[in-house]
Design a protein around this motif. Structure first.
Motif, PDB file in Angstrom:
ATOM      1  N   VAL A  28      12.764   9.228   0.971  1.00 50.95           N
ATOM      2  CA  VAL A  28      13.064   7.750   1.736  1.00 50.95           C
ATOM      3  C   VAL A  28      12.699   6.716   0.794  1.00 50.95           C
ATOM      4  CG1 VAL A  28      11.976   6.710   3.608  1.00 50.95           C
ATOM      5  CG2 VAL A  28      12.065   9.127   3.670  1.00 50.95           C
ATOM      6  N   VAL A  29      13.451   5.728   0.717  1.00 53.57           N
ATOM      7  CA  VAL A  29      13.233   4.586  -0.264  1.00 53.57           C
ATOM      8  C   VAL A  29      13.161   3.327   0.532  1.00 53.57           C
ATOM      9  CG1 VAL A  29      14.616   3.243  -1.862  1.00 53.57           C
ATOM     10  CG2 VAL A  29      14.974   5.760  -1.913  1.00 53.57           C
ATOM     11  N   ILE A  30      11.956   2.712   0.121  1.00 57.01           N
ATOM     12  CA  ILE A  30      11.512   1.584   0.920  1.00 57.01           C
ATOM     13  C   ILE A  30      11.357   0.418  -0.134  1.00 57.01           C
ATOM     14  CG2 ILE A  30       9.731   0.685   2.328  1.00 57.01           C
ATOM     15  CD1 ILE A  30       8.844   3.172   3.350  1.00 57.01           C
ATOM     16  N   PRO A  31      12.307  -0.584  -0.041  1.00 59.76           N
ATOM     17  CA  PRO A  31      12.085  -1.676  -1.100  1.00 59.76           C
ATOM     18  C   PRO A  31      11.087  -2.598  -0.345  1.00 59.76           C
ATOM     19  CG  PRO A  31      14.264  -1.802  -0.026  1.00 59.76           C
ATOM     20  CD  PRO A  31      13.387  -0.778   0.527  1.00 59.76           C
ATOM     21  N   CYS A  32      10.082  -3.201  -0.979  1.00 58.91           N
ATOM     22  CA  CYS A  32       9.070  -3.947  -0.845  1.00 58.91           C
ATOM     23  C   CYS A  32       8.827  -5.290  -1.420  1.00 58.91           C
ATOM     24  CB  CYS A  32       7.689  -3.246  -1.011  1.00 58.91           C
ATOM     25  SG  CYS A  32       7.694  -1.760  -0.212  1.00 58.91           S
ATOM     26  N   LEU A  33       8.984  -6.359  -0.760  1.00 62.17           N
ATOM     27  CA  LEU A  33       8.601  -7.807  -1.252  1.00 62.17           C
ATOM     28  C   LEU A  33       7.948  -8.634  -0.423  1.00 62.17           C
ATOM     29  CD1 LEU A  33       9.764 -10.115  -2.851  1.00 62.17           C
ATOM     30  CD2 LEU A  33      11.705 -10.383  -1.579  1.00 62.17           C
ATOM     31  N   GLU A  37       2.471  -5.811   5.985  1.00 62.27           N
ATOM     32  CA  GLU A  37       2.000  -4.851   6.984  1.00 62.27           C
ATOM     33  C   GLU A  37       2.618  -3.237   6.560  1.00 62.27           C
ATOM     34  OE1 GLU A  37       3.251  -6.041  10.906  1.00 62.27           O
ATOM     35  OE2 GLU A  37       2.195  -7.666  10.876  1.00 62.27           O
ATOM     36  N   LEU A  38       2.581  -2.986   5.014  1.00 60.75           N
ATOM     37  CA  LEU A  38       3.333  -1.948   4.816  1.00 60.75           C
ATOM     38  C   LEU A  38       2.463  -0.587   4.999  1.00 60.75           C
ATOM     39  CD1 LEU A  38       5.327  -0.192   2.935  1.00 60.75           C
ATOM     40  CD2 LEU A  38       3.697  -0.840   0.845  1.00 60.75           C
ATOM     41  N   THR A  39       1.208  -0.743   5.233  1.00 55.72           N
ATOM     42  CA  THR A  39       0.521   0.361   5.667  1.00 55.72           C
ATOM     43  C   THR A  39       0.602   1.116   6.974  1.00 55.72           C
ATOM     44  OG1 THR A  39      -1.448  -0.964   6.425  1.00 55.72           O
ATOM     45  CG2 THR A  39      -1.591   0.092   4.119  1.00 55.72           C
ATOM     46  N   ASN A  75       2.860  -9.348  -4.112  1.00 53.68           N
ATOM     47  CA  ASN A  75       3.329  -8.107  -4.467  1.00 53.68           C
ATOM     48  C   ASN A  75       2.238  -7.225  -5.359  1.00 53.68           C
ATOM     49  OD1 ASN A  75       5.812  -8.503  -3.543  1.00 53.68           O
ATOM     50  ND2 ASN A  75       6.804  -9.066  -5.478  1.00 53.68           N
ATOM     51  N   THR A  76       1.425  -7.724  -6.077  1.00 55.41           N
ATOM     52  CA  THR A  76       0.440  -7.274  -6.905  1.00 55.41           C
ATOM     53  C   THR A  76      -0.695  -6.847  -5.872  1.00 55.41           C
ATOM     54  OG1 THR A  76       0.631  -8.756  -8.829  1.00 55.41           O
ATOM     55  CG2 THR A  76      -1.554  -7.360  -8.435  1.00 55.41           C
ATOM     56  N   GLN A  77      -0.948  -7.128  -4.553  1.00 55.51           N
ATOM     57  CA  GLN A  77      -1.883  -6.811  -3.554  1.00 55.51           C
ATOM     58  C   GLN A  77      -1.165  -5.602  -2.928  1.00 55.51           C
ATOM     59  OE1 GLN A  77      -3.393 -10.103  -1.129  1.00 55.51           O
ATOM     60  NE2 GLN A  77      -3.000  -8.854   0.716  1.00 55.51           N
ATOM     61  N   THR A  78       0.118  -5.763  -2.626  1.00 56.42           N
ATOM     62  CA  THR A  78       0.769  -4.696  -1.838  1.00 56.42           C
ATOM     63  C   THR A  78       0.726  -3.418  -2.817  1.00 56.42           C
ATOM     64  OG1 THR A  78       2.480  -6.199  -0.800  1.00 56.42           O
ATOM     65  CG2 THR A  78       2.945  -3.740  -1.093  1.00 56.42           C
ATOM     66  N   ASP A 142       8.822  -2.824   7.013  1.00 54.99           N
ATOM     67  CA  ASP A 142       8.196  -3.287   8.459  1.00 54.99           C
ATOM     68  C   ASP A 142       8.521  -2.212   9.658  1.00 54.99           C
ATOM     69  OD1 ASP A 142      10.677  -3.777   8.394  1.00 54.99           O
ATOM     70  OD2 ASP A 142      10.406  -6.017   8.907  1.00 54.99           O
ATOM     71  N   THR A 143       8.942  -1.010   9.327  1.00 59.31           N
ATOM     72  CA  THR A 143       9.449  -0.253  10.432  1.00 59.31           C
ATOM     73  C   THR A 143       8.479   1.011  10.799  1.00 59.31           C
ATOM     74  OG1 THR A 143      11.670  -0.629   9.366  1.00 59.31           O
ATOM     75  CG2 THR A 143      11.498   1.210  10.934  1.00 59.31           C
ATOM     76  N   LEU A 144       8.577   1.368  12.101  1.00 60.59           N
ATOM     77  CA  LEU A 144       7.949   2.430  12.507  1.00 60.59           C
ATOM     78  C   LEU A 144       8.884   3.509  12.832  1.00 60.59           C
ATOM     79  CD1 LEU A 144       5.087   0.574  14.520  1.00 60.59           C
ATOM     80  CD2 LEU A 144       4.911   1.216  12.425  1.00 60.59           C
ATOM     81  N   LEU A 145       8.100   4.646  13.024  1.00 59.56           N
ATOM     82  CA  LEU A 145       9.395   5.684  13.147  1.00 59.56           C
ATOM     83  C   LEU A 145       8.790   6.666  14.461  1.00 59.56           C
ATOM     84  CD1 LEU A 145       8.881   6.493   9.643  1.00 59.56           C
ATOM     85  CD2 LEU A 145      10.988   5.457  10.533  1.00 59.56           C
TER      86      LEU A 145
END
Length: 284
Positions: A28-33, A37-39, A75-78, A142-145
């Motif tokens: 699974v690939v997740i781009p982050c910018l 709420e990534l957690t 991004n550093t915080q993420t 930002d997606t739930l499953l």
């Protein structure tokens, strides 16, 4: 190996030093910018029932080479939060990796290139074990499953080995939205459904939803298609419209993804900008 030529042509440089397990069948690939709420997405993935194959999740934290100080800070915080979460949530059968922050060329920086960087790394990992049947999954931060998300992905491609890809059923998160915001996302979902049905009614043979957080492709098909494009928005639409020219793209309706209905101006068009216009009273 099946992807040697593709990886060489795209000058891909390995981003994850640790070798994949031989039984890895889903990545699974997740781009982050600028994610806050990534957690929530990581927890949702970690709570999924696991398939028979091993699963990897690649978090591609990215920014333009000319990113402002606030973006770099976020991004550093993420990255720090994701690394902490991974260390505190080990689980057999699924591995999480953070990459970056990766600086993207100013000319191409955006959703397409970020998704491509992560997907190319996934291809490199599948290539290590010559897993051309590996399932490459596109997801957003930002997606739930649904709990059966990973199991149904594996099941679908096992039952349809000739399909080159698949879209997944989706419904935007609405529980915490105000009345106007909820009305806007309801109308947007109706528009997406109407557009897909209209294409089918017109006789177009490849009508499908093109949501960046709701599709998967086989590793072999991704390579043959030439990989993800570098468009700053709409990369999912153009990728899937090209993919259907190669073979059948199925629909997985036995599970569901839940993208955020957040307001956003990070891309020129799509859910976020449309909702922003709606909240300001504009309908076009």
């Amino acid at each position: 190996m099946f992807a040697d030529r593709y990886l060489e042509k795209n000058q891909h440089k390995i981003l994850i030093d640790e070798l994949p397990e031989a039984a890895t069948g889903i990545i699974v690939v997740i781009p982050c910018l600028r994610e806050t709420e990534l957690t929530n997405t990581l927890n949702s993935l970690n709570e999924c029932d696991l398939p028979k194959c091993r699963v990897e999740v690649i978090l591609l934290i990215n920014q333009s080479e000319v990113a402002n100080a606030d973006t770099i800070r976020l991004n550093t915080q993420t990255k720090a939060e994701a690394d902490k979460w991974i260390a505190e949530n080990p689980k057999s059968g699924i591995r999480f990796y953070t990459v970056g922050p990766v600086n993207l060329k100013k000319k191409w920086a955006g959703a397409g290139l970020a998704r491509k960087k992560g997907m190319d790394e996934a291809i490199s990992r599948f290539n290590t074990n010559d897993r051309k049947d590996g399932i490459l999954v596109s997801l957003d931060a930002d997606t739930l499953l649904a709990k059966n998300y990973l199991v149904e992905l594996e099941k679908h491609f096992n039952e349809h080995p000739k399909q080159v890809g698949a879209t997944l059923a989706f419904e935007h998160q609405k529980q915490q939205l105000g009345e106007k915001h909820r009305e806007g996302i309801d109308l947007y979902e109706l528009y997406l459904d109407y557009y897909k049905r209209a294409l089918h009614f017109s006789g177009y043979p490849h009508s499908l939803f093109t949501i960046g957080s709701a599709f998967a492709v086989t590793a072999e098909a991704y390579v043959k298609r030439g990989g993800m494009n570098r468009r700053q928005a709409g990369e999912d639409f153009y990728f899937l419209q090209n993919l259907v020219q190669m073979g059948k793209v199925g629909e997985i309706t036995s599970t569901k993804v839940y993208p955020s209905a957040r307001l956003s101006n990070r891309v020129p068009f799509g859910t976020g900008p449309i909702l922003q216009k709606w909240m300001k009273g504009r309908r076009t």
